[in-house]
Design a protein around this motif. Structure first.
Motif: not given
Length: 401
Positions: A155-160, A285-300
């Motif tokens: 899910k975190n990789f999705l925007p990339f 999105m600005a820095d994928p290497d930021v520790s402890g942060t994941v992208s968790g937005i997805a709808a379908f």
């Protein structure tokens, strides 16, 4: 010559209704035996659960290497998953064993000592949790955790991987299914934006506790272990199929695509979570290497809906008490309303979530041998945990001539 504990164990076996392997009387229930699936079904379900974990986790590792984004262990407000899940299972095991061990000592003051209690705990644990029951539980928990970590990282990789979004098409589908109306605005008008927001927020956030606790409860306390394995295997499939659906139709959800539609809602834990997810997404999105942060937005599709639907459907199929069934279906209906009300999902996301839940329940039923009549499990010599172990325990406790 026998020890005081050995002689006491014999007395417990003869007189105590909670002693393992003794018939109950009207005064108290016996130590319950718990069904263990046949060897064939144990191997099948563990292969499906562990296989799903291997595939999901493996794809996450491949994605991490290909994108140059480190793998994350998703944290929650209850603590890191690798600590939280084993801790919940361990607590449930203690709740299952300790009261039974203490009950066996009632009426036997000569055995009420630290040593006596430890011996009672050992005997109950041996009978309740033989290796052929404990190992499948541990494998199921590990599979659940690995699959979930893989799902969250995918899910975190999705925007990339998907720069575009299908939100406009999903908004159009919402209007079509709601007969030209905005379904979220309809719910706001009918339910209001004050008290109802707090109630639905409580329901939606309760999911975060419900999932890990329900896994432990199903594996530890349900009478038939095959039912618990069925549920956990279905959850693993939910995570895997849910991750695939995100890549099939990438979308962010109404609250992200149309934030103005939800600006009048009262501030709740859900709106705070949404703000945090938007912030985390921009950070990642600005820095994928930021520790402890994941992208968790997805709808379908909606994994909230799929998981709760899975739980409600299995509870219905195994014919748990009516109160439990009604509570689960109420939880499901309120979860569906919350996903639309707060703009987490479109209507088709929830429909897809139900489809994923149904597929997962069916596949789990096949693996665990619950396709025919899930409410009744045939017992054979390999099915009842504790019976053979109790006989062996009593044999070892017998006085040496």
């Amino acid at each position: 010559m026998t020890s005081p504990w050995t002689r006491g164990a014999l007395r417990l076996g003869q007189n105590d209704p909670m002693a393992l392997g003794t018939p109950p009387d009207a005064s108290a229930p016996p130590v319950a035996t718990v069904e263990v699936p046949s060897r064939r079904h144990r191997h099948r379900v563990l292969l499906l659960a562990a296989g799903t974990a291997a595939i999901t986790g493996g794809l996450a590792v491949i994605g991490s290497v290909a994108l140059g984004i480190p793998m994350r262990d998703p944290d929650g407000f209850l603590g890191p998953g690798w600590v939280r899940m084993p801790a919940i299972v361990a607590i449930c095991l203690l709740i299952d064993v300790l009261p039974r061990a203490a009950w066996r000592l009632r009426g036997h003051p000569d055995l009420r000592s630290p040593r006596g209690f430890v011996e009672s705990v050992r005997d109950v644990a041996v009978a309740r949790w033989p290796w052929r029951r404990l190992v499948p539980v541990l494998v199921a928990v590990a599979s659940f955790y690995i699959t979930y970590v893989g799902y969250r990282n995918l899910k975190n990789f999705l925007p990339f991987i998907h720069e575009g979004s299908q939100d406009l098409a999903l908004v159009a589908s919402d209007r079509l299914l709601a007969f030209g109306n905005n379904p979220a605005e309809v719910l706001h008008a009918v339910l209001g934006t004050g008290f109802s927001a707090h109630v639905l927020s409580f329901v939606y956030m309760g999911y975060l506790i419900f999932v890990p606790v329900s896994v432990a409860v199903a594996l530890i306390f349900w009478k038939h272990l095959s039912h618990g394995l069925w549920y956990v295997t279905a959850l693993c499939l939910n995570w895997a199929l849910g991750a695939a659906s995100y890549y099939l139709i990438p979308a962010s959800g109404p609250f992200y695509a149309l934030p103005w539609d939800f600006s009048d809602l009262s501030r709740t834990d859900v709106t705070g979570l949404q703000a945090a997810l938007v912030r985390n997404r921009s950070i990642v999105m600005a820095d994928p290497d930021v520790s402890g942060t994941v992208s968790g937005i997805a709808a379908f599709a909606s994994l909230h809906v799929s998981v709760v639907f899975t739980a409600a459907l299995i509870v219905q199929l195994i014919r748990m008490p009516k109160l439990v069934r009604r509570a689960m279906w109420t939880f499901f209906v309120l979860t569906v309303l919350a996903t639309i009300y707060f703009g987490w999902h479109y209507i088709v996301d929830d429909l897809a979530g139900m489809a994923i839940g149904g597929i997962a329940v069916w596949a789990g039923a096949w693996a665990t041998g619950n396709l025919r009549d899930p409410s009744k499990r045939p017992e054979d010599e390999d099915d009842v945990a504790g019976s053979a172990d109790a006989v062996e325990a009593r044999r070892r406790a017998a006085p040496v001539a």
